[in-house]
Design a protein around this motif. Structure first.
Motif, PDB file in Angstrom:
ATOM      1  N   ILE A  88       0.839  -1.206   0.000  1.00 55.71           N
ATOM      2  CA  ILE A  88       0.000   0.000   0.000  1.00 55.71           C
ATOM      3  C   ILE A  88       0.873   1.255   0.000  1.00 55.71           C
ATOM      4  N   ARG A  89       1.922   1.231   0.784  1.00 55.93           N
ATOM      5  CA  ARG A  89       2.823   2.389   0.825  1.00 55.93           C
ATOM      6  C   ARG A  89       3.539   2.592  -0.503  1.00 55.93           C
ATOM      7  N   ASP A  90       3.647   1.513  -1.288  1.00 56.44           N
ATOM      8  CA  ASP A  90       4.229   1.619  -2.625  1.00 56.44           C
ATOM      9  C   ASP A  90       3.209   2.071  -3.655  1.00 56.44           C
ATOM     10  N   GLY A  91       1.979   2.357  -3.196  1.00 54.93           N
ATOM     11  CA  GLY A  91       0.940   2.861  -4.083  1.00 54.93           C
ATOM     12  C   GLY A  91       0.102   1.803  -4.755  1.00 54.93           C
ATOM     13  N   GLU A  92       0.259   0.553  -4.369  1.00 48.47           N
ATOM     14  CA  GLU A  92      -0.499  -0.531  -4.990  1.00 48.47           C
ATOM     15  C   GLU A  92      -1.916  -0.632  -4.427  1.00 48.47           C
ATOM     16  N   THR A  93      -2.793  -1.221  -5.231  1.00 42.64           N
ATOM     17  CA  THR A  93      -4.095  -1.682  -4.754  1.00 42.64           C
ATOM     18  C   THR A  93      -3.965  -3.181  -4.498  1.00 42.64           C
ATOM     19  N   VAL A  94      -4.423  -3.626  -3.341  1.00 44.68           N
ATOM     20  CA  VAL A  94      -4.215  -5.009  -2.917  1.00 44.68           C
ATOM     21  C   VAL A  94      -5.564  -5.700  -2.784  1.00 44.68           C
ATOM     22  N   ALA A  95      -5.719  -6.836  -3.441  1.00 43.01           N
ATOM     23  CA  ALA A  95      -6.990  -7.575  -3.423  1.00 43.01           C
ATOM     24  C   ALA A  95      -6.903  -8.794  -2.517  1.00 43.01           C
ATOM     25  N   TYR A  96      -7.982  -9.004  -1.751  1.00 43.40           N
ATOM     26  CA  TYR A  96      -8.092 -10.180  -0.892  1.00 43.40           C
ATOM     27  C   TYR A  96      -9.502 -10.755  -0.997  1.00 43.40           C
ATOM     28  N   PHE A  97      -9.609 -12.041  -0.680  1.00 47.83           N
ATOM     29  CA  PHE A  97     -10.886 -12.742  -0.828  1.00 47.83           C
ATOM     30  C   PHE A  97     -11.940 -12.202   0.151  1.00 47.83           C
ATOM     31  N   GLU A  98     -13.099 -11.867  -0.411  1.00 49.26           N
ATOM     32  CA  GLU A  98     -14.221 -11.427   0.417  1.00 49.26           C
ATOM     33  C   GLU A  98     -15.139 -12.580   0.800  1.00 49.26           C
ATOM     34  N   ASP A  99     -14.894 -13.774   0.258  1.00 48.38           N
ATOM     35  CA  ASP A  99     -15.735 -14.938   0.522  1.00 48.38           C
ATOM     36  C   ASP A  99     -14.934 -16.111   1.082  1.00 48.38           C
ATOM     37  N   ALA A 100     -13.834 -15.801   1.759  1.00 45.12           N
ATOM     38  CA  ALA A 100     -13.059 -16.787   2.519  1.00 45.12           C
ATOM     39  C   ALA A 100     -12.887 -16.229   3.921  1.00 45.12           C
ATOM     40  N   TYR A 101     -13.088 -17.075   4.931  1.00 47.86           N
ATOM     41  CA  TYR A 101     -13.239 -16.573   6.296  1.00 47.86           C
ATOM     42  C   TYR A 101     -12.249 -17.204   7.269  1.00 47.86           C
ATOM     43  N   LYS A 102     -11.817 -16.370   8.217  1.00 45.91           N
ATOM     44  CA  LYS A 102     -10.907 -16.779   9.285  1.00 45.91           C
ATOM     45  C   LYS A 102     -11.427 -16.196  10.603  1.00 45.91           C
ATOM     46  N   SER A 103     -10.707 -16.530  11.677  1.00 47.15           N
ATOM     47  CA  SER A 103     -10.981 -15.930  12.990  1.00 47.15           C
ATOM     48  C   SER A 103      -9.685 -15.308  13.499  1.00 47.15           C
ATOM     49  N   PRO A 104      -9.227 -14.207  12.892  1.00 44.40           N
ATOM     50  CA  PRO A 104      -7.902 -13.661  13.202  1.00 44.40           C
ATOM     51  C   PRO A 104      -7.760 -13.308  14.677  1.00 44.40           C
ATOM     52  N   ILE A 105      -6.653 -13.715  15.269  1.00 40.83           N
ATOM     53  CA  ILE A 105      -6.388 -13.404  16.676  1.00 40.83           C
ATOM     54  C   ILE A 105      -4.994 -12.801  16.788  1.00 40.83           C
ATOM     55  N   SER A 106      -4.867 -11.776  17.598  1.00 44.06           N
ATOM     56  CA  SER A 106      -3.590 -11.090  17.716  1.00 44.06           C
ATOM     57  C   SER A 106      -2.558 -11.961  18.415  1.00 44.06           C
ATOM     58  N   ILE A 107      -1.306 -11.712  18.094  1.00 37.26           N
ATOM     59  CA  ILE A 107      -0.197 -12.426  18.718  1.00 37.26           C
ATOM     60  C   ILE A 107      -0.271 -12.289  20.238  1.00 37.26           C
ATOM     61  N   GLY A 108      -0.540 -11.074  20.716  1.00 37.25           N
ATOM     62  CA  GLY A 108      -0.590 -10.843  22.156  1.00 37.25           C
ATOM     63  C   GLY A 108      -1.690 -11.627  22.832  1.00 37.25           C
ATOM     64  N   ASP A 109      -2.896 -11.630  22.226  1.00 33.33           N
ATOM     65  CA  ASP A 109      -4.012 -12.377  22.805  1.00 33.33           C
ATOM     66  C   ASP A 109      -3.747 -13.875  22.776  1.00 33.33           C
ATOM     67  N   ALA A 110      -3.220 -14.365  21.655  1.00 33.43           N
ATOM     68  CA  ALA A 110      -2.935 -15.798  21.544  1.00 33.43           C
ATOM     69  C   ALA A 110      -1.882 -16.223  22.562  1.00 33.43           C
ATOM     70  N   ALA A 111      -0.842 -15.410  22.727  1.00 29.25           N
ATOM     71  CA  ALA A 111       0.210 -15.743  23.683  1.00 29.25           C
ATOM     72  C   ALA A 111      -0.331 -15.763  25.108  1.00 29.25           C
ATOM     73  N   GLU A 112      -1.208 -14.829  25.423  1.00 26.95           N
ATOM     74  CA  GLU A 112      -1.794 -14.804  26.764  1.00 26.95           C
ATOM     75  C   GLU A 112      -2.630 -16.056  27.020  1.00 26.95           C
ATOM     76  N   ILE A 113      -3.385 -16.485  26.011  1.00 26.49           N
ATOM     77  CA  ILE A 113      -4.191 -17.703  26.148  1.00 26.49           C
ATOM     78  C   ILE A 113      -3.287 -18.913  26.355  1.00 26.49           C
ATOM     79  N   VAL A 114      -2.222 -19.012  25.558  1.00 25.13           N
ATOM     80  CA  VAL A 114      -1.305 -20.140  25.675  1.00 25.13           C
ATOM     81  C   VAL A 114      -0.655 -20.170  27.055  1.00 25.13           C
ATOM     82  N   THR A 115      -0.156 -19.038  27.523  1.00 24.07           N
ATOM     83  CA  THR A 115       0.522 -19.012  28.824  1.00 24.07           C
ATOM     84  C   THR A 115      -0.456 -19.309  29.956  1.00 24.07           C
ATOM     85  N   ASP A 116      -1.675 -18.806  29.857  1.00 22.52           N
ATOM     86  CA  ASP A 116      -2.673 -19.099  30.893  1.00 22.52           C
ATOM     87  C   ASP A 116      -3.013 -20.588  30.926  1.00 22.52           C
TER      88      ASP A 116
END
Length: 280
Positions: free
Chosen positions: A173-201
């Motif tokens: 994006i900073r290089d001025g590009e337009t970036v396309a991603y799938f609008e019909d494929a789904y995930k449950s994104p979780i942050s590194i910090g949240d995932a690490a806290e869950i693992v350590t707990d």
């Protein structure tokens, strides 16, 4: 003497965050390093190669009671399945009398029937997913005090560094590009910090079996768009596209959890909230 925790894969993106959180909580933690990886400041490390070394020697020498496995050995790095299975058996044999937390992945599902909860039957479609599922099964069969944590689409800042997935989008994006991603494929994104806290707990908890580390379900397009907006980048340059009909790309490997909130009281938030909270 306090119980010691070993993090296998402490140099990885999630492994380093797990190790930092344990260190900052004054846990007696030891990390494994391999092939010249840089250790984390203030953390004791030992050399360990999953493919060749007997972890039992390290566990006994270091007085380890709890093991967190967050290395990505399942990708194989060109090693065949037979070697993987033998290395896995050796690892599990060393750990069978200890608490083991294994960081798995949503790749144990093929994406045809998502979202998936902890009771859903795994259906891996890739060799990587099949190896991950093999790791889960061996733990289930031979390590009574185990917990399998399945995150989906890890992202965010760890040690002040943005994850490679979002860093690549931001750079384009900073290089001025337009970036396309799938609008019909789904995930449950979780942050590194949240995932690490869950693992350590969960390392300190008595719960066994599978726990999904699941944040709200979102399309891959909306994930990147929301992330760029939270990072103050021009989110309008993230545009939608559809999964090609002939593609075998998994359509929905999003996860839901019936255990996360009841066991830990955890409720990971959406992408924008997590990034705004963790930005350096």
């Amino acid at each position: 003497m306090p119980e010691r925790t070993l993090v296998v894969g402490t140099s990885g993106f999630l492994g380093s965050e797990v190790t930092r959180q344990l260190r900052d909580a004054d846990t007696d933690v030891v990390g494994t390093v391999h092939e010249g990886k840089v250790p984390i400041s203030g953390v004791e490390t030992v050399g360990y190669d999953f493919w060749n070394d007997d972890l039992g020697t390290i566990l006994d020498t270091e007085g380890i009671e709890r093991v967190i496995f967050v290395a990505t050995v399942e990708r194989g790095d060109g090693r065949n399945r037979g070697l993987f299975d033998r290395s896995l058996d050796r690892f599990v044999d060393a750990c069978r009398d200890r608490r083991v937390v294994y960081v798995s992945t949503d790749a144990v599902f093929d994406g045809a029937d998502g979202p998936y909860d902890e009771g859903s039957d795994p259906s891996p479609a890739s060799e990587y997913g099949r190896r991950v599922r093999a790791f889960e099964r061996v733990l289930e069969d031979h390590c009574p005090d185990h917990c399998i944590v399945r995150p989906s689409y890890l992202y965010g800042f760890s040690g002040g560094t943005l994850d490679p997935r979002l860093a690549a989008t931001r750079e384009r994006i900073r290089d001025g590009e337009t970036v396309a991603y799938f609008e019909d494929a789904y995930k449950s994104p979780i942050s590194i910090g949240d995932a690490a806290e869950i693992v350590t707990d969960l390392t300190r908890h008595e719960v066994t079996g599978v726990v999904h580390a699941a944040a709200p379900r979102t399309s891959i397009h909306e994930f990147h768009r929301a992330a760029m907006d939270a990072l103050d980048e021009p989110a309008g340059r993230v545009v939608p596209e559809s999964v090609p009909p002939e593609s075998d790309y998994p359509r929905d490997t999003s996860l839901v959890s019936g255990r996360l909130e009841s066991v830990l009281g955890a409720d990971p938030g959406p992408v924008s909230e997590a990034l705004e909270r963790s930005r350096p």
